[in-house]
Design a protein around this motif. Structure first.
Motif, PDB file in Angstrom:
ATOM      1  N   GLU A 104     -14.723  28.242  22.104  1.00 56.57           N
ATOM      2  CA  GLU A 104     -16.027  28.449  22.085  1.00 56.57           C
ATOM      3  C   GLU A 104     -16.802  28.598  23.412  1.00 56.57           C
ATOM      4  OE1 GLU A 104     -17.890  26.619  17.973  1.00 56.57           O
ATOM      5  OE2 GLU A 104     -17.547  25.053  19.599  1.00 56.57           O
ATOM      6  N   ALA A 105     -17.685  29.680  23.324  1.00 57.80           N
ATOM      7  CA  ALA A 105     -18.565  29.523  24.577  1.00 57.80           C
ATOM      8  C   ALA A 105     -19.483  28.602  24.699  1.00 57.80           C
ATOM      9  CB  ALA A 105     -19.438  31.084  24.688  1.00 57.80           C
ATOM     10  N   ILE A 106     -19.511  27.663  25.827  1.00 55.93           N
ATOM     11  CA  ILE A 106     -20.470  26.425  25.906  1.00 55.93           C
ATOM     12  C   ILE A 106     -21.311  26.746  26.833  1.00 55.93           C
ATOM     13  CG2 ILE A 106     -18.595  25.016  25.187  1.00 55.93           C
ATOM     14  CD1 ILE A 106     -18.033  24.209  28.373  1.00 55.93           C
ATOM     15  N   ASP A 107     -21.417  27.854  27.718  1.00 53.20           N
ATOM     16  CA  ASP A 107     -22.520  27.906  28.638  1.00 53.20           C
ATOM     17  C   ASP A 107     -22.325  29.286  29.433  1.00 53.20           C
ATOM     18  OD1 ASP A 107     -24.730  27.534  29.932  1.00 53.20           O
ATOM     19  OD2 ASP A 107     -24.085  25.535  30.883  1.00 53.20           O
ATOM     20  N   THR A 108     -23.314  29.791  30.177  1.00 57.46           N
ATOM     21  CA  THR A 108     -23.186  31.087  31.147  1.00 57.46           C
ATOM     22  C   THR A 108     -23.661  30.389  32.408  1.00 57.46           C
ATOM     23  OG1 THR A 108     -25.281  31.829  30.648  1.00 57.46           O
ATOM     24  CG2 THR A 108     -23.525  32.612  29.234  1.00 57.46           C
ATOM     25  N   THR A 109     -22.891  31.163  33.387  1.00 55.94           N
ATOM     26  CA  THR A 109     -23.296  30.804  34.892  1.00 55.94           C
ATOM     27  C   THR A 109     -23.392  32.208  35.704  1.00 55.94           C
ATOM     28  OG1 THR A 109     -23.133  29.408  37.096  1.00 55.94           O
ATOM     29  CG2 THR A 109     -20.985  30.127  35.551  1.00 55.94           C
ATOM     30  N   VAL A 110     -23.988  32.247  36.706  1.00 53.66           N
ATOM     31  CA  VAL A 110     -23.912  33.185  37.804  1.00 53.66           C
ATOM     32  C   VAL A 110     -23.034  32.839  38.890  1.00 53.66           C
ATOM     33  CG1 VAL A 110     -26.197  34.417  37.129  1.00 53.66           C
ATOM     34  CG2 VAL A 110     -26.232  32.402  38.752  1.00 53.66           C
ATOM     35  N   GLU A 111     -22.794  31.487  39.008  1.00 52.92           N
ATOM     36  CA  GLU A 111     -21.974  31.004  40.194  1.00 52.92           C
ATOM     37  C   GLU A 111     -20.455  30.901  39.781  1.00 52.92           C
ATOM     38  OE1 GLU A 111     -23.552  30.490  42.875  1.00 52.92           O
ATOM     39  OE2 GLU A 111     -25.467  30.449  42.239  1.00 52.92           O
ATOM     40  N   LYS A 112     -19.730  30.768  40.828  1.00 50.96           N
ATOM     41  CA  LYS A 112     -18.146  30.705  40.534  1.00 50.96           C
ATOM     42  C   LYS A 112     -17.993  29.451  40.500  1.00 50.96           C
ATOM     43  CE  LYS A 112     -17.263  34.003  43.739  1.00 50.96           C
ATOM     44  NZ  LYS A 112     -16.594  34.819  44.544  1.00 50.96           N
ATOM     45  N   TYR A 113     -18.664  28.540  39.835  1.00 47.38           N
ATOM     46  CA  TYR A 113     -18.464  27.128  39.954  1.00 47.38           C
ATOM     47  C   TYR A 113     -19.104  26.491  38.704  1.00 47.38           C
ATOM     48  CZ  TYR A 113     -18.203  22.277  41.435  1.00 47.38           C
ATOM     49  OH  TYR A 113     -18.253  20.751  41.673  1.00 47.38           O
ATOM     50  N   TYR A 114     -18.663  25.578  38.059  1.00 47.68           N
ATOM     51  CA  TYR A 114     -19.423  25.044  36.705  1.00 47.68           C
ATOM     52  C   TYR A 114     -18.897  23.850  36.559  1.00 47.68           C
ATOM     53  CZ  TYR A 114     -21.076  24.553  31.896  1.00 47.68           C
ATOM     54  OH  TYR A 114     -21.813  23.974  30.995  1.00 47.68           O
ATOM     55  N   ILE A 115     -19.758  22.712  36.198  1.00 43.09           N
ATOM     56  CA  ILE A 115     -19.264  21.353  35.800  1.00 43.09           C
ATOM     57  C   ILE A 115     -19.695  21.125  34.338  1.00 43.09           C
ATOM     58  CG2 ILE A 115     -19.788  18.842  36.075  1.00 43.09           C
ATOM     59  CD1 ILE A 115     -20.553  19.679  39.132  1.00 43.09           C
ATOM     60  N   ASP A 116     -18.467  20.798  33.789  1.00 41.17           N
ATOM     61  CA  ASP A 116     -18.585  20.419  32.266  1.00 41.17           C
ATOM     62  C   ASP A 116     -18.725  18.890  32.269  1.00 41.17           C
ATOM     63  OD1 ASP A 116     -18.759  20.708  29.485  1.00 41.17           O
ATOM     64  OD2 ASP A 116     -16.745  20.905  29.089  1.00 41.17           O
ATOM     65  N   ASP A 117     -19.941  18.099  32.056  1.00 41.68           N
ATOM     66  CA  ASP A 117     -20.003  16.824  31.860  1.00 41.68           C
ATOM     67  C   ASP A 117     -20.292  16.268  30.646  1.00 41.68           C
ATOM     68  OD1 ASP A 117     -22.429  17.687  31.293  1.00 41.68           O
ATOM     69  OD2 ASP A 117     -23.424  16.986  33.396  1.00 41.68           O
ATOM     70  N   SER A 118     -20.341  14.688  30.570  1.00 36.17           N
ATOM     71  CA  SER A 118     -20.350  14.138  29.284  1.00 36.17           C
ATOM     72  C   SER A 118     -19.282  14.086  28.597  1.00 36.17           C
ATOM     73  CB  SER A 118     -21.712  14.697  28.491  1.00 36.17           C
ATOM     74  OG  SER A 118     -22.974  14.437  29.294  1.00 36.17           O
ATOM     75  N   LEU A 119     -18.155  13.982  29.345  1.00 35.12           N
ATOM     76  CA  LEU A 119     -16.588  14.153  28.449  1.00 35.12           C
ATOM     77  C   LEU A 119     -16.242  12.847  28.352  1.00 35.12           C
ATOM     78  CD1 LEU A 119     -15.321  17.496  30.164  1.00 35.12           C
ATOM     79  CD2 LEU A 119     -16.905  17.455  28.231  1.00 35.12           C
ATOM     80  N   ALA A 120     -15.327  12.773  27.593  1.00 36.93           N
ATOM     81  CA  ALA A 120     -14.432  11.381  27.340  1.00 36.93           C
ATOM     82  C   ALA A 120     -13.297  11.389  28.452  1.00 36.93           C
ATOM     83  CB  ALA A 120     -14.088  11.473  25.901  1.00 36.93           C
ATOM     84  N   ASN A 121     -13.133  10.352  29.005  1.00 37.34           N
ATOM     85  CA  ASN A 121     -12.172  10.106  29.916  1.00 37.34           C
ATOM     86  C   ASN A 121     -10.909   9.981  29.068  1.00 37.34           C
ATOM     87  OD1 ASN A 121     -13.497  10.148  32.423  1.00 37.34           O
ATOM     88  ND2 ASN A 121     -13.527   8.021  32.537  1.00 37.34           N
ATOM     89  N   GLY A 122      -9.653  10.503  29.422  1.00 38.08           N
ATOM     90  CA  GLY A 122      -8.353  10.749  28.822  1.00 38.08           C
ATOM     91  C   GLY A 122      -8.247  11.509  27.725  1.00 38.08           C
ATOM     92  N   THR A 123      -9.324  12.270  27.396  1.00 40.01           N
ATOM     93  CA  THR A 123      -9.062  13.376  26.495  1.00 40.01           C
ATOM     94  C   THR A 123      -8.757  14.695  27.240  1.00 40.01           C
ATOM     95  OG1 THR A 123     -10.624  12.382  25.051  1.00 40.01           O
ATOM     96  CG2 THR A 123     -10.484  14.612  24.536  1.00 40.01           C
ATOM     97  N   ASN A 124      -8.008  15.552  26.716  1.00 39.32           N
ATOM     98  CA  ASN A 124      -7.373  16.867  27.195  1.00 39.32           C
ATOM     99  C   ASN A 124      -8.414  17.810  26.840  1.00 39.32           C
ATOM    100  OD1 ASN A 124      -5.525  18.389  28.868  1.00 39.32           O
ATOM    101  ND2 ASN A 124      -5.030  19.489  26.832  1.00 39.32           N
ATOM    102  N   TYR A 125      -8.711  18.638  27.809  1.00 37.48           N
ATOM    103  CA  TYR A 125      -9.807  19.930  27.547  1.00 37.48           C
ATOM    104  C   TYR A 125      -9.197  21.092  28.005  1.00 37.48           C
ATOM    105  CZ  TYR A 125     -13.462  16.000  26.412  1.00 37.48           C
ATOM    106  OH  TYR A 125     -13.937  15.165  26.096  1.00 37.48           O
TER     107      TYR A 125
END
Length: 879
Positions: free
Chosen positions: A628-649
């Motif tokens: 699923e598309a979770i966001d868009t950006t104009v930079e070549k860098y992105y941080i996906d936060d509020s994730l659970a440690n130990g879970t594979n993404y």
């Protein structure tokens, strides 16, 4: 001096010093560079001549900071204000080499009764400047201060002062208030700013660091005096951008020590109509009506100082100085600018309106004017093959030292005003060339030998540059679209991620402007591939060679490693087996994912001939079993936060782009490979901020620390480390200190020494330890003390000469020697308490009453180590 009585001698010495004192009110130093190591210095002082007994200074001595001094005769002596004389002295000095020097002048006395320092008359007057001789910065002249440092204000009325600094080299200047000094590194006694001084109140007192405008809001006088004197020092620092070092350097400073006299008065100062800072293009005319009004209808006189008045032809500056009028005055200011006055820093003009009230009060209005270079004219372009040739007229300002060439894909309509120099930041232009010759009038853009890509609209602008970093207004824009006589890749899409079974889908558009008469068919496409963008190999001709007519084409590159390796492609076209040309290379998007604490940091890179304007971030949704598309950006860098440690993404990125010349499918959509990341907490928590409060009497140190609120939730404990002396290795003192709202630790029972250095670290839930906090060192406070008399008569009161209670704390290695008045050693001990009973140590006989001399040799336990000391004195043995 032959004095029969000491007190008479002292009185005469004091009177002698007082009689021949020079009462310095203000002063400053400036310098001009003559040659590589030779400089001219001008010392300016302002002295009180109200008392004929005040000594004059026909000559002055200057300290050059290189171990030498020089004396110079005064060349100017002018009364500038009633009872105040301006003195100027000129020195020429050659320094021994490249270094930083502090040049200084000192005179024994200041003016009497300065309110914001103690005993000003007996305090030395001192000014200095810093000179940096450095081959990297080139020649340099100090600023000169055009407005006199003697000023007057009225109680409860707004006071303003501006030194009106002018730097002939165009260097950046900054201003700050510093304490007045009496010697190198020594402040005058009891110096205070008026907004901090007991008994003086004001709404504000400060200086603008950019303009140098000093504002004192409603000064007040204490003790119902008729007037009060105040001295302040203003440091004017010079800054220059050194391109070889790619940073600004402080290249020197000067210090003004100035005096303000505040008097009781009902007079109100005149008020200027506000002037707004402005810019003007070199060669144009600037005119402005300068107007001031006096609220008490007093007569007003206008004057002006500033950099423009220092300029010679071809610049012309006109302003009628010292004109007067009642209540309202208005005078025109006129400046015909030229290329000679172009510089990065603005010129400051300081207008002064002074009334004829009692006292005469002033208003100052600072006007900043920037002279900018006109734009390079008639920029044109011509596309030839895969290059664009630019031509323009030579910059009209001969002071220029070159040009900056900018390019972007696509046009950007823009019309700058006089205050907008250089390339507009919002335009999206890329600097492609820096030309260092002002006479150059052409440039060929071939993309650093790689060639430009057909299908893009390449647009150019240029800017003229100047030695001090100034830039002209930007030129007109010119654009070119290259002929599409070779294929153009429009897709490198990773259609399948894998190590051995990955797939790239490559699409390209036909060369729709190929000269088929010059290059008759049949036509062939050959796809070339690289994994380093250097060495390209032809893909198997049985699948990659296309015969026949020119068409848009597609090829799927299979069984490749798309997970770990980025692929580059380009397409060659052959006509009748002869190479016509090759497309620009295009790569796949290569995505990297870095796991961090409760987040994944994505970054991606690519090399394509079209322009990508947006990126879509996709993440796999395990509940829906799809990305699923979770966001868009104009930079070549992105941080996906509020994730659970130990879970594979899992992630991939899709780019949205286009060729700016049009004629291609839009949008161009390409995908990266799919990557995986599992967040894990490997980050160190924030370091604490430590405070230590020592207690010599309590033999303990109280530690307390704070940590950023954003880090508190993950902290589970703290560790405290200690070194007993500076420079020693730190050892763990305490751990498992649980966090609370006011975290503290007490280092107790430090009877022998409280000296030491501490730092604290924080531990988070993943057992990561922070960087050390700030290191705080505390010291002992040894205070050896003994009585000045004792009575060894066995009455159990003061029978022993001994150290006083608790005064031997934090000391060691005692060795006490006691002598009679003939120098004979009568007692010696290494006992810290001494315990001398008044007897000769060798004979055991009681010594006679009298005065005895003692020396106590010991070592203070300090945080820097053991420090040997001697404590000596006299003790009275009373019987």
């Amino acid at each position: 001096m032959n004095c029969k009585k000491v007190w008479l001698c002292l009185i005469l010495l004091f009177v002698s010093k007082f009689t021949f004192a020079t009462h310095n009110r203000a002063g400053e130093l400036s310098y001009t560079q003559i040659s590589a190591l030779q400089y001219e210095f001008i010392l300016t002082t302002f002295t009180d001549i109200s008392d004929p007994n005040n000594a004059d200074r026909p000559a002055a001595e200057l300290n050059f900071g290189d171990g030498t001094t020089s004396t110079a005769a005064r060349y100017e002596k002018i009364t500038v204000v009633t009872n105040i004389q301006r003195n100027r002295y000129r020195f020429v000095h050659t320094f021994p080499g490249y270094a930083t020097y502090t040049i200084s002048y000192q005179d024994p006395n200041r003016n009497n009764n300065v309110s914001n320092m103690v005993n000003s008359l007996q305090t030395a007057f001192y000014v200095e400047c810093e000179l940096v001789i450095n081959p990297f910065i080139g020649f340099n002249n100090s600023p000169v201060l055009l407005y006199e440092p003697i000023d007057f204000g009225a109680e409860n009325k707004l006071f303003v002062h501006n030194p009106n600094a002018y730097d002939a080299d165009g260097d950046s200047l900054s201003f700050k208030l510093i304490p007045c000094k009496q010697d190198v590194g020594v402040e005058v006694f009891g110096f205070q700013l008026p907004n901090l001084q007991n008994g003086f109140t004001s709404n504000s007192f400060g200086i603008d660091p950019v303009t140098g405008q000093l504002v004192w809001d409603t000064p007040q006088i204490i003790d119902n005096q008729a007037s009060a004197l105040f001295n302040f020092a203003i440091m004017v620092e010079e800054w220059r951008y050194v391109s070889s070092l790619k940073k600004f350097l402080r290249i020197g400073y000067i210090v003004r020590d100035m005096q303000i006299e505040i008097v009781q008065s009902l007079n109100r100062p005149p008020v200027f109509d506000a002037l707004h800072d402005t810019c003007i293009i070199a060669g144009e005319y600037l005119s402005k009506n300068i107007r001031a009004v006096d609220p008490d209808n007093n007569s007003i006189m206008l004057t002006a100082t500033g950099g423009p008045f220092k300029l010679g032809p071809p610049d012309t500056v006109r302003f009628n100085q010292y004109t007067s009028a009642n209540a309202v005055i208005s005078q025109p200011f006129y400046w015909k600018t030229s290329c000679n006055s172009v510089r990065k820093q603005p010129y400051q003009i300081l207008f002064k309106a002074i009334d004829n009230g009692i006292p005469k009060l002033v208003d100052l209005e600072s006007w900043m004017i920037t002279v900018v270079a006109p734009a390079p004219k008639n920029l044109t372009s011509q596309a030839i093959g895969s290059s664009v040739i630019l031509n323009w007229e030579k910059q009209s300002c001969d002071k220029g030292n070159g040009y900056l060439i900018y390019r972007k894909s696509g046009t950007f309509p823009y019309t700058p005003n006089a205050c907008e120099t250089g390339i507009p930041a919002q335009g999206g232009y890329e600097l492609i060339k820096k030309i260092t010759n002002n006479n150059t009038q052409t440039f060929t853009d071939n993309n650093n030998g790689q060639g430009l890509s057909a299908g893009n609209n390449y647009c150019y602008r240029i800017v003229a540059t100047f030695p001090d970093g100034a830039e002209s207004i930007v030129s007109n824009e010119t654009c070119e679209i290259l002929t599409r006589d070779v294929p153009a890749i429009i897709n490198v899409d990773i259609s399948q991620t894998g190590v051995n079974d990955g797939k790239d889908t490559i699409k390209w558009a036909k060369p729709n402007q190929l000269d088929t008469i010059q290059h008759p068919g049949p036509y062939q496409y050959v796809l070339l591939k690289s994994i380093d963008n250097k060495n390209y190999n032809r893909i198997d001709s049985s699948t990659a060679l296309y015969l026949g007519n020119l068409n848009d084409s597609v090829f799927v590159d299979t069984n490749i490693n798309t997970l770990n390796i980025q692929q580059w492609y380009k397409v060659a076209i052959y006509a009748n087996n002869e190479l016509v040309g090759t497309s620009k290379n295009a790569s796949s998007i290569f995505l990297s994912a870095t796991p961090k604490d409760n987040r994944v940091e994505l970054s991606f890179q690519y090399d394509v001939p079209w322009t990508n304007t947006k990126y879509i971030i996709y993440r796999y949704n395990s509940l829906l079993s799809k990305f699923e598309a979770i966001d868009t950006t104009v930079e070549k860098y992105y941080i996906d936060d509020s994730l659970a440690n130990g879970t594979n993404y899992q992630y991939f990125v899709g780019s949205i782009g286009r060729y700016t010349a049009g004629g291609f499918p839009e949008p161009l959509y390409n995908r990266s490979q799919i990557v995986s990341a599992r967040p894990i907490d490997t980050e160190k928590p924030c370091p604490p901020i430590l405070t230590v409060i020592p207690s010599c009497s309590g033999y303990q140190n109280e530690l307390s620390w704070k940590i950023a609120d954003s880090c508190l939730s993950d902290i589970v404990s703290y560790k405290v480390y200690k070194a007993f002396f500076e420079g020693e290795e730190f050892n763990l003192l305490a751990d498992q200190i649980k966090p609370n709202s006011n975290t503290t630790f007490s280092d107790l029972n430090l009877k022998s020494s409280i000296a030491g250095c501490y730092f604290v670290t924080a531990i988070d839930s993943a057992n990561n330890e922070s960087e050390r906090s700030n290191v705080v060192c505390v010291d002992n406070c040894p205070n050896i003390a003994v009585p000045n008399a004792f009575t060894p008569n066995d009455d159990q009161i003061n029978d022993l000469f001994t150290t006083l209670k608790d005064t031997t704390d934090f000391v060691s290695k005692f060795d006490t020697k006691i002598y009679d008045r003939w120098g004979t050693l009568v007692y010696e001990t290494k006992d810290p308490e001494i315990n001398w009973d008044g007897k000769d140590q060798k004979t055991g006989k009681e010594l006679p009453a009298g005065v005895y001399f003692y020396s106590i040799y010991f070592s203070e336990i300090r945080v820097i180590g053991y420090q040997p000391k001697i404590y000596s004195g006299f003790v009275h043995l009373i019987r």
